[in-house]
Design an enzyme around this catalytic site. Structure first.
Site, PDB file in Angstrom:
ATOM      1  N   SER A   8       0.844  -1.197   0.000  1.00 59.69           N
ATOM      2  CA  SER A   8       0.000   0.000   0.000  1.00 59.69           C
ATOM      3  C   SER A   8       0.878   1.245   0.000  1.00 59.69           C
ATOM      4  O   SER A   8       1.673   1.470   0.927  1.00 59.69           O
ATOM      5  CB  SER A   8      -0.908  -0.001   1.227  1.00 59.69           C
ATOM      6  N   HIS A  33      -1.558  -1.013  -4.067  1.00 65.08           N
ATOM      7  CA  HIS A  33      -2.800  -0.548  -3.450  1.00 65.08           C
ATOM      8  C   HIS A  33      -2.699   0.957  -3.219  1.00 65.08           C
ATOM      9  O   HIS A  33      -1.712   1.443  -2.650  1.00 65.08           O
ATOM     10  CB  HIS A  33      -2.990  -1.303  -2.126  1.00 65.08           C
ATOM     11  N   ASP A  35      -4.583   4.160  -1.545  1.00 66.61           N
ATOM     12  CA  ASP A  35      -5.606   4.553  -0.574  1.00 66.61           C
ATOM     13  C   ASP A  35      -6.030   5.993  -0.792  1.00 66.61           C
ATOM     14  O   ASP A  35      -5.216   6.912  -0.633  1.00 66.61           O
ATOM     15  CB  ASP A  35      -5.049   4.412   0.845  1.00 66.61           C
ATOM     16  N   MET A  37      -8.347   8.938   0.546  1.00 63.89           N
ATOM     17  CA  MET A  37      -9.105   9.374   1.732  1.00 63.89           C
ATOM     18  C   MET A  37      -9.555  10.812   1.539  1.00 63.89           C
ATOM     19  O   MET A  37      -8.754  11.663   1.137  1.00 63.89           O
ATOM     20  CB  MET A  37      -8.220   9.285   2.968  1.00 63.89           C
ATOM     21  N   HIS A  66      -8.478   2.155  -3.591  1.00 66.78           N
ATOM     22  CA  HIS A  66      -9.404   1.978  -2.465  1.00 66.78           C
ATOM     23  C   HIS A  66      -9.982   3.342  -2.100  1.00 66.78           C
ATOM     24  O   HIS A  66      -9.288   4.180  -1.528  1.00 66.78           O
ATOM     25  CB  HIS A  66      -8.619   1.356  -1.292  1.00 66.78           C
ATOM     26  N   MET A  68     -11.916   5.517   0.072  1.00 66.69           N
ATOM     27  CA  MET A  68     -12.537   5.764   1.379  1.00 66.69           C
ATOM     28  C   MET A  68     -13.128   7.164   1.302  1.00 66.69           C
ATOM     29  O   MET A  68     -12.598   8.132   1.852  1.00 66.69           O
ATOM     30  CB  MET A  68     -11.472   5.663   2.483  1.00 66.69           C
ATOM     31  N   MET A 137     -11.871  -4.947   5.551  1.00 69.50           N
ATOM     32  CA  MET A 137     -10.998  -4.086   6.354  1.00 69.50           C
ATOM     33  C   MET A 137     -10.725  -4.771   7.687  1.00 69.50           C
ATOM     34  O   MET A 137     -11.652  -5.176   8.400  1.00 69.50           O
ATOM     35  CB  MET A 137     -11.647  -2.719   6.596  1.00 69.50           C
ATOM     36  N   ASP A 175      -7.104  -5.860   4.541  1.00 64.98           N
ATOM     37  CA  ASP A 175      -6.433  -4.554   4.494  1.00 64.98           C
ATOM     38  C   ASP A 175      -6.381  -3.937   5.889  1.00 64.98           C
ATOM     39  O   ASP A 175      -7.414  -3.602   6.464  1.00 64.98           O
ATOM     40  CB  ASP A 175      -7.216  -3.651   3.529  1.00 64.98           C
TER      41      ASP A 175
HETATM   42  C1  DX5 Z   1      -6.153   1.930   5.993  1.00 69.89           C
HETATM   43  C2  DX5 Z   1      -5.804   1.699   4.534  1.00 69.89           C
HETATM   44  C3  DX5 Z   1      -4.799   0.627   4.359  1.00 69.89           C
HETATM   45  C4  DX5 Z   1      -3.438   0.978   4.895  1.00 69.89           C
HETATM   46  C5  DX5 Z   1      -2.826  -0.266   5.466  1.00 69.89           C
HETATM   47  O1  DX5 Z   1      -7.079   2.952   6.085  1.00 69.89           O
HETATM   48  O2  DX5 Z   1      -6.962   1.341   3.809  1.00 69.89           O
HETATM   49  O3  DX5 Z   1      -4.687   0.225   3.003  1.00 69.89           O
HETATM   50  O4  DX5 Z   1      -2.581   1.513   3.934  1.00 69.89           O
HETATM   51  O5  DX5 Z   1      -1.680   0.087   6.140  1.00 69.89           O
HETATM   52  P1  DX5 Z   1      -0.965  -0.861   7.206  1.00 69.89           P
HETATM   53  O6  DX5 Z   1      -0.513  -2.081   6.475  1.00 69.89           O
HETATM   54  O7  DX5 Z   1       0.149   0.010   7.699  1.00 69.89           O
HETATM   55  O8  DX5 Z   1      -1.986  -1.183   8.273  1.00 69.89           O
HETATM   56 ZN    ZN Z   2      -6.678   0.419   1.744  1.00 72.16          ZN
END
Ligand code: DX5
Ligand code: ZN
Length: 237
Positions: A8, A33, A35, A37, A66, A68, A137, A175
Protein backbone atom coordinates in the site's frame (compact mmCIF):
# COMPACT_ATOMS: atom_id res chain seq x y z
CA UNK A 1 -6.42 -19.34 -6.25
CA UNK A 2 -3.10 -17.51 -6.69
CA UNK A 3 -2.09 -15.37 -3.75
CA UNK A 4 -1.87 -11.62 -4.39
CA UNK A 5 0.58 -9.41 -2.51
CA UNK A 6 -0.26 -5.70 -2.64
CA UNK A 7 1.98 -3.09 -1.01
CA UNK A 8 0.00 0.00 0.00
CA UNK A 9 1.54 3.26 -1.22
CA UNK A 10 0.14 5.07 1.83
CA UNK A 11 3.12 3.76 3.80
CA UNK A 12 5.69 4.86 1.21
CA UNK A 13 7.91 7.89 1.69
CA UNK A 14 5.80 10.69 0.13
CA UNK A 15 8.96 12.74 -0.38
CA UNK A 16 10.03 10.36 -3.11
CA UNK A 17 6.89 8.71 -4.44
CA UNK A 18 8.35 8.00 -7.86
CA UNK A 19 11.27 6.03 -6.42
CA UNK A 20 8.93 4.22 -4.01
CA UNK A 21 6.66 3.22 -6.90
CA UNK A 22 9.63 1.90 -8.83
CA UNK A 23 10.73 -0.02 -5.73
CA UNK A 24 7.29 -1.68 -5.66
CA UNK A 25 7.42 -2.30 -9.41
CA UNK A 26 10.51 -4.49 -9.10
CA UNK A 27 9.54 -6.12 -5.79
CA UNK A 28 7.69 -9.13 -7.18
CA UNK A 29 4.37 -7.77 -5.86
CA UNK A 30 1.16 -8.29 -7.85
CA UNK A 31 -0.83 -5.13 -7.14
CA UNK A 32 -0.10 -1.62 -5.90
CA UNK A 33 -2.80 -0.55 -3.45
CA UNK A 34 -3.70 3.16 -3.56
CA UNK A 35 -5.61 4.55 -0.57
CA UNK A 36 -7.81 7.53 -1.36
CA UNK A 37 -9.10 9.37 1.73
CA UNK A 38 -11.42 12.37 1.52
CA UNK A 39 -11.36 13.77 5.07
CA UNK A 40 -15.07 12.98 5.39
CA UNK A 41 -15.67 9.24 5.07
CA UNK A 42 -12.48 8.87 7.10
CA UNK A 43 -10.74 11.48 9.25
CA UNK A 44 -7.68 11.79 7.02
CA UNK A 45 -6.70 12.97 3.54
CA UNK A 46 -4.22 11.14 1.33
CA UNK A 47 -3.85 11.91 -2.38
CA UNK A 48 -5.93 12.16 -5.53
CA UNK A 49 -6.01 11.28 -9.24
CA UNK A 50 -3.08 13.58 -10.08
CA UNK A 51 -0.71 11.47 -7.96
CA UNK A 52 -2.03 8.24 -9.47
CA UNK A 53 -1.59 9.66 -12.97
CA UNK A 54 1.97 10.70 -12.12
CA UNK A 55 3.11 7.27 -10.91
CA UNK A 56 1.14 5.27 -13.52
CA UNK A 57 3.86 5.33 -16.23
CA UNK A 58 6.48 4.03 -13.78
CA UNK A 59 5.09 0.51 -13.45
CA UNK A 60 2.92 -2.16 -15.04
CA UNK A 61 1.61 -3.22 -11.61
CA UNK A 62 -2.17 -3.64 -11.33
CA UNK A 63 -3.48 -0.47 -9.63
CA UNK A 64 -5.98 -1.31 -6.88
CA UNK A 65 -7.66 1.95 -5.86
CA UNK A 66 -9.40 1.98 -2.46
CA UNK A 67 -11.88 4.84 -2.24
CA UNK A 68 -12.54 5.76 1.38
CA UNK A 69 -14.78 8.56 0.19
CA UNK A 70 -18.34 9.68 0.85
CA UNK A 71 -18.97 10.65 -2.79
CA UNK A 72 -17.04 8.20 -4.97
CA UNK A 73 -19.40 8.93 -7.87
CA UNK A 74 -17.46 12.13 -8.61
CA UNK A 75 -14.11 10.32 -8.46
CA UNK A 76 -14.62 7.12 -10.46
CA UNK A 77 -14.03 8.64 -13.86
CA UNK A 78 -10.99 10.70 -12.81
CA UNK A 79 -9.34 7.63 -11.24
CA UNK A 80 -10.18 5.43 -14.24
CA UNK A 81 -8.57 8.03 -16.51
CA UNK A 82 -5.58 8.26 -14.15
CA UNK A 83 -4.90 4.55 -14.66
CA UNK A 84 -6.81 2.55 -12.05
CA UNK A 85 -7.33 -1.12 -12.86
CA UNK A 86 -9.68 -1.89 -9.99
CA UNK A 87 -11.73 0.45 -7.83
CA UNK A 88 -13.14 -0.47 -4.43
CA UNK A 89 -16.06 1.44 -2.97
CA UNK A 90 -17.47 0.90 0.54
CA UNK A 91 -20.64 -1.08 1.26
CA UNK A 92 -21.41 1.47 4.00
CA UNK A 93 -22.59 3.83 1.22
CA UNK A 94 -25.88 1.89 1.28
CA UNK A 95 -28.39 2.61 -1.46
CA UNK A 96 -25.71 3.93 -3.83
CA UNK A 97 -23.70 0.70 -3.92
CA UNK A 98 -25.37 -1.04 -6.87
CA UNK A 99 -25.09 1.93 -9.22
CA UNK A 100 -21.48 2.59 -8.15
CA UNK A 101 -20.52 -1.02 -8.90
CA UNK A 102 -22.10 -0.75 -12.35
CA UNK A 103 -20.32 2.54 -12.98
CA UNK A 104 -16.93 0.99 -12.10
CA UNK A 105 -17.58 -1.86 -14.52
CA UNK A 106 -18.72 0.49 -17.26
CA UNK A 107 -15.41 2.37 -16.94
CA UNK A 108 -13.58 -0.87 -17.78
CA UNK A 109 -12.25 -1.42 -14.25
CA UNK A 110 -12.43 -4.50 -12.04
CA UNK A 111 -15.10 -4.09 -9.39
CA UNK A 112 -14.19 -4.02 -5.70
CA UNK A 113 -16.36 -3.74 -2.61
CA UNK A 114 -14.89 -2.86 0.80
CA UNK A 115 -16.38 -3.42 4.25
CA UNK A 116 -15.43 -1.82 7.56
CA UNK A 117 -14.81 -3.83 10.74
CA UNK A 118 -18.06 -2.87 12.55
CA UNK A 119 -20.27 -3.63 9.51
CA UNK A 120 -21.92 -7.04 9.38
CA UNK A 121 -20.63 -9.29 6.60
CA UNK A 122 -24.27 -9.96 5.63
CA UNK A 123 -24.28 -6.44 4.08
CA UNK A 124 -22.08 -7.58 1.18
CA UNK A 125 -24.02 -10.75 0.42
CA UNK A 126 -26.41 -9.18 -2.16
CA UNK A 127 -23.47 -7.89 -4.23
CA UNK A 128 -21.21 -10.93 -4.37
CA UNK A 129 -22.23 -11.93 -7.90
CA UNK A 130 -21.35 -8.40 -9.12
CA UNK A 131 -17.82 -8.06 -7.79
CA UNK A 132 -14.30 -9.13 -8.69
CA UNK A 133 -12.90 -8.43 -5.25
CA UNK A 134 -14.13 -8.16 -1.67
CA UNK A 135 -11.93 -5.99 0.54
CA UNK A 136 -12.36 -6.89 4.19
CA UNK A 137 -11.00 -4.09 6.35
CA UNK A 138 -9.04 -5.53 9.24
CA UNK A 139 -8.57 -2.09 10.86
CA UNK A 140 -10.87 0.93 10.95
CA UNK A 141 -9.82 2.80 7.82
CA UNK A 142 -8.10 6.17 7.85
CA UNK A 143 -4.54 5.50 8.96
CA UNK A 144 -1.71 3.08 8.30
CA UNK A 145 0.18 1.32 11.06
CA UNK A 146 -2.78 0.24 13.20
CA UNK A 147 -3.01 -3.17 14.90
CA UNK A 148 -4.96 -5.95 13.20
CA UNK A 149 -8.50 -6.48 14.57
CA UNK A 150 -8.88 -10.22 15.20
CA UNK A 151 -12.70 -10.05 15.36
CA UNK A 152 -12.67 -9.68 11.55
CA UNK A 153 -11.39 -13.24 10.95
CA UNK A 154 -14.86 -14.88 10.95
CA UNK A 155 -15.91 -12.47 8.18
CA UNK A 156 -13.13 -13.83 5.98
CA UNK A 157 -14.27 -17.38 6.68
CA UNK A 158 -17.89 -16.47 5.88
CA UNK A 159 -16.87 -14.82 2.59
CA UNK A 160 -14.84 -17.89 1.67
CA UNK A 161 -17.79 -20.17 2.43
CA UNK A 162 -20.21 -18.06 0.36
CA UNK A 163 -17.76 -17.97 -2.52
CA UNK A 164 -17.49 -21.73 -2.49
CA UNK A 165 -21.26 -22.34 -2.09
CA UNK A 166 -22.20 -19.90 -4.85
CA UNK A 167 -19.32 -21.02 -7.10
CA UNK A 168 -18.09 -17.43 -7.45
CA UNK A 169 -14.54 -16.28 -8.14
CA UNK A 170 -14.04 -12.92 -6.41
CA UNK A 171 -10.81 -12.27 -4.53
CA UNK A 172 -10.97 -11.96 -0.78
CA UNK A 173 -8.65 -9.13 0.23
CA UNK A 174 -7.59 -8.07 3.71
CA UNK A 175 -6.43 -4.55 4.49
CA UNK A 176 -4.95 -3.13 7.68
CA UNK A 177 -2.40 -4.43 10.16
CA UNK A 178 -1.24 -7.13 7.76
CA UNK A 179 2.20 -8.41 8.76
CA UNK A 180 3.74 -11.85 8.15
CA UNK A 181 1.83 -13.45 11.03
CA UNK A 182 -1.61 -11.87 10.45
CA UNK A 183 -1.26 -12.47 6.69
CA UNK A 184 -0.84 -16.20 7.35
CA UNK A 185 -3.81 -16.19 9.74
CA UNK A 186 -5.96 -14.46 7.11
CA UNK A 187 -4.81 -16.93 4.45
CA UNK A 188 -5.87 -19.75 6.71
CA UNK A 189 -9.30 -18.11 7.08
CA UNK A 190 -9.67 -17.84 3.30
CA UNK A 191 -8.08 -14.57 2.15
CA UNK A 192 -6.07 -14.46 -1.07
CA UNK A 193 -5.17 -10.76 -1.50
CA UNK A 194 -2.96 -9.21 1.15
CA UNK A 195 -2.76 -5.42 1.35
CA UNK A 196 0.17 -4.36 3.46
CA UNK A 197 1.58 -0.89 3.98
CA UNK A 198 3.84 -0.44 6.99
CA UNK A 199 5.18 -4.01 7.10
CA UNK A 200 6.30 -3.98 3.47
CA UNK A 201 7.34 -0.38 2.81
CA UNK A 202 9.24 -0.01 6.09
CA UNK A 203 11.73 -2.66 4.94
CA UNK A 204 14.76 -1.43 3.03
CA UNK A 205 14.51 -4.63 0.98
CA UNK A 206 10.93 -4.57 -0.29
CA UNK A 207 11.58 -7.50 -2.60
CA UNK A 208 12.63 -9.73 0.29
CA UNK A 209 9.60 -8.60 2.33
CA UNK A 210 7.19 -9.42 -0.51
CA UNK A 211 8.84 -12.82 -0.92
CA UNK A 212 8.56 -13.50 2.81
CA UNK A 213 4.87 -12.54 2.85
CA UNK A 214 4.14 -14.72 -0.17
CA UNK A 215 5.86 -17.65 1.52
CA UNK A 216 3.90 -17.03 4.73
CA UNK A 217 0.50 -17.06 2.97
CA UNK A 218 1.29 -19.89 0.57
CA UNK A 219 2.40 -22.18 3.36
CA UNK A 220 -0.57 -21.38 5.63
CA UNK A 221 -2.88 -24.37 5.96
CA UNK A 222 -6.20 -23.88 4.15
CA UNK A 223 -8.89 -26.33 3.25
CA UNK A 224 -12.48 -27.29 3.31
CA UNK A 225 -14.10 -26.71 6.67
CA UNK A 226 -16.87 -28.77 8.12
CA UNK A 227 -20.45 -27.40 8.14
CA UNK A 228 -20.60 -27.17 11.97
CA UNK A 229 -17.63 -24.83 11.95
CA UNK A 230 -19.31 -22.70 9.27
CA UNK A 231 -22.53 -22.48 11.31
CA UNK A 232 -20.58 -21.36 14.36
CA UNK A 233 -18.87 -18.59 12.38
CA UNK A 234 -22.14 -17.18 11.05
CA UNK A 235 -23.42 -16.93 14.62
CA UNK A 236 -20.33 -14.92 15.49
CA UNK A 237 -20.39 -12.52 12.53
C1 DX5 B 1 -6.15 1.93 5.99
C2 DX5 B 1 -5.80 1.70 4.53
C3 DX5 B 1 -4.80 0.63 4.36
C4 DX5 B 1 -3.44 0.98 4.90
C5 DX5 B 1 -2.83 -0.27 5.47
O1 DX5 B 1 -7.08 2.95 6.08
O2 DX5 B 1 -6.96 1.34 3.81
O3 DX5 B 1 -4.69 0.23 3.00
O4 DX5 B 1 -2.58 1.51 3.93
O5 DX5 B 1 -1.68 0.09 6.14
P1 DX5 B 1 -0.96 -0.86 7.21
O6 DX5 B 1 -0.51 -2.08 6.47
O7 DX5 B 1 0.15 0.01 7.70
O8 DX5 B 1 -1.99 -1.18 8.27
ZN1 ZN C 1 -6.68 0.42 1.74
Amino acid sequence: MAMIIAPSLLAANFGRLARETTRAAVSGADWLHLDIMDGHFVPNISFGPAVVRTVRPLTKLFFDVHLMCSKPEILLEPFAKAGANQMNIHVELGEHVTSLLWKIKSLGNKVGLAINPPTSISMVQPYLHQIDSLLIMTVNPGFGGQPFIYETLPKIQQARDWRREKKLRFNIGVDGGIDFKTAAECAQAGADAFISGTTLFSRPNLRAAVKKMRKAVESAPTGVRNPRETALDSQLS
